[in-house]
Write an enzyme that holds these catalytic residues in place. Structure first.
Site, PDB file in Angstrom:
ATOM      1  CD  GLU A   1      -2.651  -1.286  -0.141  1.00  0.00           C
ATOM      2  OE1 GLU A   1      -3.253  -0.290  -0.550  1.00  0.00           O
ATOM      3  OE2 GLU A   1      -2.624  -2.363  -0.778  1.00  0.00           O
TER       4      GLU A   1
ATOM      5  CB  CYS B   1      -1.329   7.420   2.344  1.00  0.00           C
ATOM      6  SG  CYS B   1      -2.628   6.678   3.308  1.00  0.00           S
TER       7      CYS B   1
HETATM    8  P1  NAD Z   1       8.834   4.534   3.601  1.00  0.00           P
HETATM    9  O1  NAD Z   1       8.538   3.863   2.316  1.00  0.00           O
HETATM   10  O2  NAD Z   1      10.020   5.404   3.675  1.00  0.00           O
HETATM   11  O3  NAD Z   1       9.006   3.443   4.766  1.00  0.00           O
HETATM   12  C1  NAD Z   1       7.995   2.503   5.048  1.00  0.00           C
HETATM   13  C2  NAD Z   1       8.611   1.322   5.756  1.00  0.00           C
HETATM   14  O4  NAD Z   1       9.520   0.670   4.879  1.00  0.00           O
HETATM   15  C3  NAD Z   1       9.425   1.687   6.993  1.00  0.00           C
HETATM   16  O5  NAD Z   1       9.214   0.731   7.997  1.00  0.00           O
HETATM   17  C4  NAD Z   1      10.845   1.634   6.487  1.00  0.00           C
HETATM   18  O6  NAD Z   1      11.757   1.362   7.509  1.00  0.00           O
HETATM   19  C5  NAD Z   1      10.773   0.484   5.508  1.00  0.00           C
HETATM   20  N1  NAD Z   1      11.773   0.489   4.439  1.00  0.00           N
HETATM   21  C6  NAD Z   1      12.432   1.551   3.916  1.00  0.00           C
HETATM   22  N2  NAD Z   1      13.233   1.139   2.902  1.00  0.00           N
HETATM   23  C7  NAD Z   1      13.069  -0.201   2.782  1.00  0.00           C
HETATM   24  C8  NAD Z   1      13.597  -1.189   1.901  1.00  0.00           C
HETATM   25  N3  NAD Z   1      14.451  -0.873   0.949  1.00  0.00           N
HETATM   26  N4  NAD Z   1      13.187  -2.469   2.053  1.00  0.00           N
HETATM   27  C9  NAD Z   1      12.284  -2.805   3.007  1.00  0.00           C
HETATM   28  N5  NAD Z   1      11.760  -1.907   3.875  1.00  0.00           N
HETATM   29  C10 NAD Z   1      12.144  -0.619   3.759  1.00  0.00           C
HETATM   30  O7  NAD Z   1       7.510   5.322   4.014  1.00  0.00           O
HETATM   31  P2  NAD Z   1       7.248   6.208   5.321  1.00  0.00           P
HETATM   32  O8  NAD Z   1       7.983   7.490   5.200  1.00  0.00           O
HETATM   33  O9  NAD Z   1       7.430   5.401   6.540  1.00  0.00           O
HETATM   34  O10 NAD Z   1       5.671   6.476   5.206  1.00  0.00           O
HETATM   35  C11 NAD Z   1       5.131   7.434   4.361  1.00  0.00           C
HETATM   36  C12 NAD Z   1       4.665   6.832   3.054  1.00  0.00           C
HETATM   37  O11 NAD Z   1       3.711   5.806   3.312  1.00  0.00           O
HETATM   38  C13 NAD Z   1       3.955   7.825   2.174  1.00  0.00           C
HETATM   39  O12 NAD Z   1       4.338   7.620   0.851  1.00  0.00           O
HETATM   40  C14 NAD Z   1       2.484   7.479   2.365  1.00  0.00           C
HETATM   41  O13 NAD Z   1       1.654   7.872   1.300  1.00  0.00           O
HETATM   42  C15 NAD Z   1       2.551   6.003   2.509  1.00  0.00           C
HETATM   43  N6  NAD Z   1       1.381   5.454   3.194  1.00  0.00           N
HETATM   44  C16 NAD Z   1       0.473   4.739   2.459  1.00  0.00           C
HETATM   45  C17 NAD Z   1      -0.666   4.244   3.069  1.00  0.00           C
HETATM   46  C18 NAD Z   1      -1.679   3.457   2.290  1.00  0.00           C
HETATM   47  O14 NAD Z   1      -2.524   2.808   2.905  1.00  0.00           O
HETATM   48  N7  NAD Z   1      -1.663   3.499   0.970  1.00  0.00           N
HETATM   49  C19 NAD Z   1      -0.878   4.473   4.425  1.00  0.00           C
HETATM   50  C20 NAD Z   1       0.067   5.201   5.147  1.00  0.00           C
HETATM   51  C21 NAD Z   1       1.200   5.689   4.508  1.00  0.00           C
END
Ligand code: NAD
Length: 526
Positions: free
Chosen positions: A295, A329
């Protein structure tokens, strides 16, 4: 869930957790007490939770309060690959037993989690206020959603524990059961540090899987508080394993591991795409295709038609854009307004947004807190600079406190639909206002990004609403209200295109992502 399943399991009908009324002095007092208590616990050191034991990692990671950047919320382990492998082994060892525990019994444990979460609601809110910069109301909505997820998913699993109706051929009896997948990796974001973290961790577990949970490096303490609750509720060792640490090295390692059967990720498009790619590669010893729930982000639009109630549209757009400093998001980061009412709308949007006060999340007089981290602060500031050459700043750069990562609500008008600030997810309190020639043009612009998460349309015309229902390509569409604030069992949540796999969290189909159907046919013996 149908009432019959509730009755059969002697449960009351599902009801959403009510939001707390902070105009009630008693509730304000309880919140204040929780903040004082948690303030006294800031700065502690924590451990990871693997195979039912609290264990240390190779290094340390400091979680800070975005509202006061010198305040340490907690220090958590930086887990390395050894601990990650240990966590996967623990989950693998727990799976054969946990997957065979009858659904009602599994749900019994999780209903206990639900009860403890409700009891510790104010305290969990306080942790989110300090660690994520959520204001009181946002933190309260977050915990309410987390509570709903646990309650709702248990009920959905109870429903799915009955075979759907199958047709029997003469002399044969058919049924289908849903069985769990295996070991999963759960990688949530920081912006719903309780709701999404807890929801994505418990759903697979209720389904009978075991998981390794790797919370965001920006909100590890809230996750640890939740795992303490799982332990208190008596969840068996190894069913949920928590390892903390920086995303890329640790998350990537978990995703690549051949013993992992599925990955439930919520976060940015960039990371989601990488996970999808990594998970698709078959590793030595792997005997399945990994299932990926991803997501991701959004570039959500509030579309304002010429027949909209402009006051309502402006107020709801301001809420969509600036609630939790635009770090949802679902946040509305584009307003697409038809030319006839464009100037009027911009004026009203600026007036509604200029009233918003920016300051520390623990002080309830403020509407907006800080953005989450120095990285986020720099990113948002950079987009504001880009915006200055892509649009006309009609609100922005108001004075804000400087002891946290504060950014003032910012509005750019006259932005081209193809501008970077109209196409890229900023994840901060910044909205691009775009002029559309007419409603056709507005819908075309609304659909003109890679994303498809949420959207709102403001119009009094049933014809326009009907057309948007068919053509506005988003997973969550709202008419005449803000585009944020989906509620469990009311608006199943998930988006199209580069917003992800459309998992529909909080909806009746969500649990199926962590299950596989097994068809069983018995020939009747004569
Ligand atoms: P992010 O993608 O930076 O990180 C999300 C998670 O992934 C964290 O736990 C992070 O540690 C981990 N991560 C980072 N790099 C990784 C990799 N290479 N491999 C595996 N895991 C990795 O996102 P964020 O800053 O934590 O959250 C914000 C983002 O999330 C925004 O883009 C927002 O739109 C999205 N979001 C989407 C939804 C939805 O339901 N569609 C809900 C909430 C947030």
């Amino acid at each position: 869930m149908s009432d019959s399943v509730a009755r059969e399991n002697q449960l009351p009908p599902f009801q959403n957790e009510p939001l707390t009324d902070f105009s009630n002095p008693q509730n304000r007092e309880l919140m204040q007490q929780a903040l004082d208590k948690v303030r006294g616990e800031l700065g502690k050191e924590y451990l990871c939770y693997v195979g039912g034991e609290w264990v240390s990692g190779e290094g340390k990671l400091t979680s800070i309060n975005p509202s006061r950047k010198t305040e340490v919320v907690g220090v958590v382990p930086q887990a390395g690959t050894d601990l990650a492998n240990q966590a996967i082994r623990a989950a693998k060892a727990a799976f054969p037993t946990w997957s065979q525990v009858p659904v009602a019994e599994r749900c019994g444990k999780l209903f206990e989690v639900y009860r403890i979460m409700r009891k510790r609601k104010y305290e969990l809110c306080a942790w989110m206020i300090f660690e994520s910069g959520k204001n009181w109301a946002e933190a309260d909505a977050d915990i309410a959603e987390g509570i709903d997820f646990v309650n709702y998913y248990c009920r959905q699993m109870l429903r799915l524990s009955h075979s759907p109706e199958m047709i029997d051929a003469p002399g044969e009896e058919n049924r289908m059961t849903y069985i769990p997948l295996g070991v999963g990796v759960v990688i949530p974001p920081w912006n719903f540090p309780l709701a999404i973290m807890a929801g994505t961790a418990v759903a697979p577990v209720i389904a009978g899987n075991t998981v390794v949970l790797k919370p965001s490096e920006n909100s590890p303490v809230v996750a640890i508080k939740f795992v303490e609750i799982l332990e208190e509720a008596g969840l068996p060792a190894g069913v949920v394993n928590l390892i903390t640490g920086e995303g890329p090295p640790l998350g990537r390692h978990l995703v690549q591991h051949p013993d992992v059967r599925f990955i439930s990720f919520t976060g940015s498009m960039k990371v989601g795409c990488e996970i999808n790619e990594e998970a698709a590669r078959i590793r030595e010893g792997q005997v399945w295709l990994k299932r990926v729930v991803a997501e991701m982000g959004g570039k959500n639009a509030c579309v304002v038609a010429e027949d909209a109630d402009l006051d309502e549209a402006a107020a709801a757009t301001a809420q969509s854009a600036f609630g939790f400093a635009g770090q949802k998001c679902s946040a509305g980061s584009r307003a697409i307004v038809v030319a006839d009412v464009y100037d009027q709308f911009v004026e009203k949007l600026v007036a509604a947004s200029a009233l918003l006060k920016v300051g520390p999340a623990d002080d309830p007089q403020f509407n907006l807190g800080a953005v989450i981290s120095p990285i986020s602060f720099e990113k948002v500031k950079n987009y504001i600079e880009i915006g200055k050459s892509e649009g006309r700043m009609v609100l922005g750069e108001q004075a804000v406190p400087d002891d946290g990562f504060y950014v003032a609500p910012t509005i750019f008008a006259d932005v081209s639909p193809d501008a970077r600030i109209a196409q890229e997810e900023i994840f901060g309190p910044v909205i691009a206002v775009i002029k559309a020639k007419d409603y056709d043009d507005a819908l075309r612009i609304a659909n003109g990004t890679r994303f498809g998460l949420t959207g709102a349309l403001f119009s009094r015309s049933q014809e326009k609403l009907d057309r948007a229902a068919r053509e506005f390509h988003v997973g969550n569409l709202y008419f005449n209200r803000k585009c944020t604030g989906a509620i469990v069992a009311q608006q199943p949540f998930g988006g199209f295109n580069m917003s992800g796999t459309d998992c529909k969290a909080g909806g009746p189909d969500y649990m199926l992502q962590f299950l596989q159907g097994k068809s069983i046919t018995t020939k009747k013996l004569g």
